[in-house]
Design a protein around this motif. Structure first.
Motif, PDB file in Angstrom:
ATOM      1  N   GLY A  19     -11.970 -44.012  -3.833  1.00  0.00           N
ATOM      2  CA  GLY A  19     -10.633 -43.469  -3.625  1.00  0.00           C
ATOM      3  C   GLY A  19     -10.272 -42.358  -4.590  1.00  0.00           C
ATOM      4  N   ILE A  20     -11.267 -41.629  -5.111  1.00  0.00           N
ATOM      5  CA  ILE A  20     -11.034 -40.534  -6.052  1.00  0.00           C
ATOM      6  C   ILE A  20     -11.969 -39.375  -5.706  1.00  0.00           C
ATOM      7  N   PRO A  21     -11.651 -38.161  -6.154  1.00  0.00           N
ATOM      8  CA  PRO A  21     -12.576 -37.049  -5.940  1.00  0.00           C
ATOM      9  C   PRO A  21     -13.883 -37.274  -6.687  1.00  0.00           C
ATOM     10  N   VAL A  22     -14.964 -36.844  -6.074  1.00  0.00           N
ATOM     11  CA  VAL A  22     -16.291 -36.923  -6.671  1.00  0.00           C
ATOM     12  C   VAL A  22     -16.855 -35.506  -6.763  1.00  0.00           C
ATOM     13  N   ASP A  23     -17.186 -35.083  -7.977  1.00  0.00           N
ATOM     14  CA  ASP A  23     -17.698 -33.733  -8.220  1.00  0.00           C
ATOM     15  C   ASP A  23     -19.205 -33.776  -8.421  1.00  0.00           C
ATOM     16  N   ARG A  24     -19.923 -32.929  -7.704  1.00  0.00           N
ATOM     17  CA  ARG A  24     -21.377 -32.824  -7.844  1.00  0.00           C
ATOM     18  C   ARG A  24     -21.741 -31.398  -8.238  1.00  0.00           C
ATOM     19  N   PRO A  25     -22.404 -31.195  -9.366  1.00  0.00           N
ATOM     20  CA  PRO A  25     -22.749 -29.842  -9.793  1.00  0.00           C
ATOM     21  C   PRO A  25     -23.803 -29.219  -8.894  1.00  0.00           C
ATOM     22  N   ALA A  26     -23.849 -27.908  -8.869  1.00  0.00           N
ATOM     23  CA  ALA A  26     -24.855 -27.215  -8.068  1.00  0.00           C
ATOM     24  C   ALA A  26     -26.255 -27.518  -8.588  1.00  0.00           C
ATOM     25  N   PHE A  27     -26.381 -27.635  -9.901  1.00  0.00           N
ATOM     26  CA  PHE A  27     -27.655 -28.014 -10.499  1.00  0.00           C
ATOM     27  C   PHE A  27     -27.567 -29.483 -10.872  1.00  0.00           C
ATOM     28  N   ALA A  28     -28.280 -30.325 -10.128  1.00  0.00           N
ATOM     29  CA  ALA A  28     -28.100 -31.772 -10.237  1.00  0.00           C
ATOM     30  C   ALA A  28     -28.802 -32.393 -11.433  1.00  0.00           C
ATOM     31  N   GLU A  29     -29.731 -31.683 -12.065  1.00  0.00           N
ATOM     32  CA  GLU A  29     -30.510 -32.286 -13.148  1.00  0.00           C
ATOM     33  C   GLU A  29     -29.758 -32.158 -14.471  1.00  0.00           C
ATOM     34  N   ALA A  58     -20.838 -23.975 -20.981  1.00  0.00           N
ATOM     35  CA  ALA A  58     -20.907 -22.876 -20.011  1.00  0.00           C
ATOM     36  C   ALA A  58     -22.197 -22.939 -19.209  1.00  0.00           C
ATOM     37  N   MET A  59     -23.205 -23.664 -19.697  1.00  0.00           N
ATOM     38  CA  MET A  59     -24.463 -23.795 -18.985  1.00  0.00           C
ATOM     39  C   MET A  59     -24.315 -24.604 -17.694  1.00  0.00           C
ATOM     40  N   ARG A  60     -23.244 -25.401 -17.554  1.00  0.00           N
ATOM     41  CA  ARG A  60     -23.133 -26.332 -16.425  1.00  0.00           C
ATOM     42  C   ARG A  60     -22.975 -25.636 -15.082  1.00  0.00           C
ATOM     43  N   GLY A  61     -22.157 -24.621 -14.988  1.00  0.00           N
ATOM     44  CA  GLY A  61     -21.993 -23.918 -13.726  1.00  0.00           C
ATOM     45  C   GLY A  61     -21.058 -24.617 -12.757  1.00  0.00           C
ATOM     46  N   ALA A  62     -21.061 -24.163 -11.498  1.00  0.00           N
ATOM     47  CA  ALA A  62     -20.130 -24.641 -10.472  1.00  0.00           C
ATOM     48  C   ALA A  62     -20.695 -25.847  -9.729  1.00  0.00           C
ATOM     49  N   GLY A  63     -19.894 -26.362  -8.766  1.00  0.00           N
ATOM     50  CA  GLY A  63     -20.341 -27.521  -8.009  1.00  0.00           C
ATOM     51  C   GLY A  63     -19.541 -27.716  -6.739  1.00  0.00           C
ATOM     52  N   THR A  64     -19.671 -28.909  -6.128  1.00  0.00           N
ATOM     53  CA  THR A  64     -19.007 -29.273  -4.875  1.00  0.00           C
ATOM     54  C   THR A  64     -18.162 -30.510  -5.105  1.00  0.00           C
ATOM     55  N   THR A  65     -16.968 -30.562  -4.514  1.00  0.00           N
ATOM     56  CA  THR A  65     -16.100 -31.732  -4.620  1.00  0.00           C
ATOM     57  C   THR A  65     -16.019 -32.443  -3.282  1.00  0.00           C
ATOM     58  N   PHE A  66     -16.185 -33.762  -3.306  1.00  0.00           N
ATOM     59  CA  PHE A  66     -16.035 -34.626  -2.129  1.00  0.00           C
ATOM     60  C   PHE A  66     -14.723 -35.395  -2.281  1.00  0.00           C
ATOM     61  N   GLU A  67     -13.820 -35.213  -1.331  1.00  0.00           N
ATOM     62  CA  GLU A  67     -12.512 -35.856  -1.381  1.00  0.00           C
ATOM     63  C   GLU A  67     -12.528 -37.146  -0.561  1.00  0.00           C
ATOM     64  N   PRO A  68     -11.815 -38.178  -1.016  1.00  0.00           N
ATOM     65  CA  PRO A  68     -11.773 -39.435  -0.243  1.00  0.00           C
ATOM     66  C   PRO A  68     -11.048 -39.244   1.077  1.00  0.00           C
ATOM     67  N   GLY A  69     -11.550 -39.902   2.135  1.00  0.00           N
ATOM     68  CA  GLY A  69     -10.932 -39.758   3.450  1.00  0.00           C
ATOM     69  C   GLY A  69     -11.052 -40.993   4.322  1.00  0.00           C
ATOM     70  N   MET A  70     -11.493 -42.113   3.779  1.00  0.00           N
ATOM     71  CA  MET A  70     -11.711 -43.327   4.575  1.00  0.00           C
ATOM     72  C   MET A  70     -10.392 -44.052   4.837  1.00  0.00           C
ATOM     73  N   ASP A  71     -10.254 -44.610   6.021  1.00  0.00           N
ATOM     74  CA  ASP A  71      -9.109 -45.434   6.366  1.00  0.00           C
ATOM     75  C   ASP A  71      -9.058 -46.646   5.432  1.00  0.00           C
ATOM     76  N   ALA A  72      -7.875 -46.968   4.948  1.00  0.00           N
ATOM     77  CA  ALA A  72      -7.724 -48.033   3.957  1.00  0.00           C
ATOM     78  C   ALA A  72      -8.218 -49.385   4.484  1.00  0.00           C
ATOM     79  N   ARG A  73      -8.013 -49.648   5.798  1.00  0.00           N
ATOM     80  CA  ARG A  73      -8.453 -50.936   6.351  1.00  0.00           C
ATOM     81  C   ARG A  73      -9.980 -51.024   6.402  1.00  0.00           C
ATOM     82  N   VAL A  74     -10.615 -49.911   6.723  1.00  0.00           N
ATOM     83  CA  VAL A  74     -12.086 -49.890   6.738  1.00  0.00           C
ATOM     84  C   VAL A  74     -12.608 -50.117   5.328  1.00  0.00           C
ATOM     85  N   ARG A  75     -11.983 -49.471   4.373  1.00  0.00           N
ATOM     86  CA  ARG A  75     -12.395 -49.623   2.972  1.00  0.00           C
ATOM     87  C   ARG A  75     -12.242 -51.071   2.524  1.00  0.00           C
TER      88      ARG A  75
END
Length: 492
Positions: A423-433, A458-475
Motif C-alpha cells: 500500500g505504498i509507492p515502490v521505487d526501483r532504480p534504473a541500475f538495479a545492482e 549522485a551515482m545512483r541516478g533515476a528510476g521507476t515508481t510503482f504506485e499501489p492500485g489493488m482493491d482493498a478487498r482483494v488485498r
C-alpha cells in the motif's frame, strides 16, 4: 588518481567484479558462479578457495578491461554476510569449509541458549537474536567440531568473506595479509557490542569463539591497505556487507529511508540515524555504516528465501525452465486460485525466527495448475514483506515508501505486487545492482573522490515508481490466506 573504481561483489550464488565511473555508470562486469554444497539437510557450505580463485579471476578481467591497475583509483568490497571462513595465517589456505549464512546446523545450540534465558541479554548487547543465521554460533560449533581449527593455534584466522578477500588481496610471499573486518560485517557476528563497536569478551566467551583469531574492526571507508596482485598498487578503500552496501547504493542516507533487496533472500533496512535502535518486534538492530569511528544504525528485517525460491522451482521441482518466464506465467492466471506458498525452505526469518520451520503449499485443489503455484511463489515476496512492514510499524519505523533492488524486482509484476500489498509507492532504480554501487560509493569516499556519502549519492541516478492500485478487498483476502498458511507452518 585512477579513472574507475573496481568493486568486488561476492554474493551467495556468484562472485562478480565491476568497474564504475565517477558518475555511477557501470563500465564493465565479470561474473562467475559459486558451487553450493549441501552435505546434509539444513547444512550449506562454500569452498573458500573457490571463492578466492573466482573472485581473483573476475577482478583480473576488470583490471585488464580498465587498461591496467594504474587506471583504477580504489577497490570496494561487498559480500554475503554472516558466512564464516577459517584459514591458516601461514599458508593462507582454508582449514575447513566456509559455513554459509543459510546454514542451520546450530539451531539446537540457539534453542539451548534461549532456554537458558540468554536471548534478551544477547539482543541488548548486539541488536541480534539467537538464530543460526548469525556467525557467532557457527564459529563456536566449528571450534568444537573441527579439531584442525584448535590444532592450528595462533595460525588460525577467522573472518567473514570480506576479511578473507582482504587477507588474500594484501598477502604476499614475505608476509601474511591484512586481517580486518568492517563494522557492518562485525555487527552481524553476535560477537560485537553494537553500542561500543568493539568485540565483546563476554560474548566471545559465551559462544566459544577464538579471540586471537578475530580481525580488527574498521570503518567502511578509508585507506585500509593495498593490493599488488595486478601490477601497480591499488588501495582498498570501501568495505560493507551486501545489505548495508545496497542501502547506501539506494541513497537511504536520512532516518526513515527504507530499502528492500530481493536477491537470494530478502532484506529490508530502515535508516535509524545515530541512535542505537531497539526492537520489541523481533527485528534486528545493525550498523548501517561507520565513518570516522561514528556509527549510523538501521533496523533490519531478514527473509531467508526470496530468489532462491525461484531457483528451487527451476532446479528442484522443474516447474519452470528459466526465472525470466515467471512474470508471464504469473500474468497468465487471474489470481492465485487460493494457493499460498510459505517458502520456509531454510526456516523462517523475521519476524517469526523459526529456524526449524519447513515450507508448505496450501489451498491446492483439482483446479490448481502450474501457473497458480508459480504465482503463489512470486506473491510470497509481497506477503513476507507485509509481515516485515507490520513489525517495523509496531517499532515506530513504518515505511512511507520502499526503494527496491535485486534480481527479483527486475520483474515488473513483482515490483507492482509489492506496491499493491504494502500500500505504498515502490521505487526501483534504473541500475538495479545497488549493492555494488554502494560499495563503489564507499570506495569513492575512502579514496577521496567524494567528500561524503551525500556527494557520492549522485551515482545512483533515476528510476521507476510503482504506485499501489489493488482493491482493498482483494488485498485483505490475500493477506488472510497468507496468514493461514504461515500459521500452518509455525504452529500458531
Amino acid at each position: 588518481m585512477g579513472e574507475a573504481l573496481l568493486v568486488i561483489d561476492e554474493g551467495t550464488t556468484s562472485t562478480r567484479a565491476m568497474l564504475f565511473a565517477p558518475d555511477g555508470r557501470c563500465l564493465a562486469t565479470e561474473q562467475r558462479e559459486l558451487t553450493q554444497h549441501y552435505p546434509a539437510p539444513g547444512l550449506v557450505e562454500h569452498d573458500a578457495a573457490e571463492i578466492w580463485e573466482r573472485t581473483l579471476a573476475c577482478a583480473a578481467a576488470m583490471v585488464e578491461r580498465a587498461g591496467g591497475a594504474e587506471r583504477i583509483a580504489a577497490i570496494g568490497i561487498t559480500n554475503q554476510r554472516e558466512t564464516v571462513v577459517f584459514w591458516d595465517r601461514t599458508t593462507g589456505e582454508p582449514l575447513a569449509p566456509a559455513i554459509v549464512w543459510q546454514d542451520r546446523r546450530t539451531a539446537a545450540i540457539c534453542r539451548d541458549f534461549k532456554d537458558q534465558g540468554e536471548e534478551p541479554g544477547v539482543q541488548a548487547r548486539t541488536g541480534l537474536l539467537l538464530d543460526p543465521y548469525f556467525s557467532g554460533t557457527k564459529i563456536g560449533w566449528a571450534m568444537a567440531n573441527w579439531p584442525q581449527l584448535a590444532e592450528a593455534g595462533d595460525r588460525l584466522a577467522v573472518g567473514t568473506i570480506e576479511s578473507w578477500l582482504v587477507w588474500k588481496l594484501t598477502a604476499n610471499e614475505n608476509r601474511g595479509g591484512l586481517h580486518i573486518t568492517d563494522a557492518t560485517n562485525a555487527s552481524r557476528t553476535l560477537l560485537m557490542g553494537l553500542g561500543s563497536g568493539a568485540w565483546s569478551d563476554g560474548l566471545i566467551e559465551l559462544f566459544g569463539a577464538p579471540r586471537e583469531a578475530l580481525p580488527e574492526i574498521v570503518d567502511c571507508a578509508g585507506r585500509f591497505g593495498e593490493t599488488r596482485l595486478f601490477g601497480a598498487p591499488i588501495p582498498i578503500c570501501g568495505l560493507a556487507g551486501d545489505q548495508q552496501a545496497a542501502t547506501v547504493g539506494q541513497a537511504c542516507l536520512s532516518p526513515g529511508d527504507t530499502k528492500g533487496t530481493y536477491g537470494t533472500g530478502a532484506f529490508v533496512l530502515t535508516n535509524a540515524g545515530n541512535r542505537q535502535p531497539r526492537s520489541s518486534n523481533r527485528l534486528l538492530a545493525t550498523v548501517l555504516w561507520q565513518l570516522g569511528g561514528r556509527r549510523t544504525y538501521a533496523l533490519e528485517g531478514s527473509v531467508f528465501v526470496a530468489g532462491s525460491l525461484v531457483q528451487w522451482l527451476r532446479d528442484s521441482v522443474k516447474l519452470i525452465a528459466t526465472s525470466q518466464e515467471t512474470e508471464a506465467i504469473a500474468r497468465s492466471v487471474a489470481d492465485n486460485g487460493g494457493v499460498y506458498l510459505v517458502p520456509a525452505l531454510s526456516g523462517l526469518g523475521a519476524p517469526w525466527w523459526e529456524p526449524e520451520a519447513r515450507a508448505a503449499i496450501t489451498g491446492l485443489s483439482f483446479a490448481t495448475g502450474r501457473a497458480h503455484i508459480v504465482r503463489a511463489a512470486l506473491e510470497a515476496q509481497a506477503h513476507q514483506s507485509h509481515d516485515l512492514k507490520t513489525a517495523f510499524a509496531a517499532d515506530g519505523a513504518d515505511w512511507g515508501r520502499l526503494r527496491v533492488d535485486g534480481g527479483m524486482v527486475t520483474n515488473d509484476w513483482i515490483a507492482q505486487d509489492l506496491a499493491d500489498i504494502l500500500g505504498i509507492p515502490v521505487d526501483r532504480p534504473a541500475f538495479a545492482e545497488t549493492t555494488a554501487l554502494g560499495a563503489a560509493m564507499l570506495a569513492g569516499v575512502g579514496c577521496g573522490w567524494f567528500a561524503d556519502l551525500e556527494a557520492a549519492s549522485a551515482m545512483r541516478g533515476a528510476g521507476t515508481t510503482f504506485e499501489p492500485g489493488m482493491d482493498a478487498r482483494v488485498r485483505e483476502t490475500r493477506l488472510e490466506g497468507w496468514s493461514r498458511g504461515v500459521r500452518s507452518v509455525v504452529g500458531q
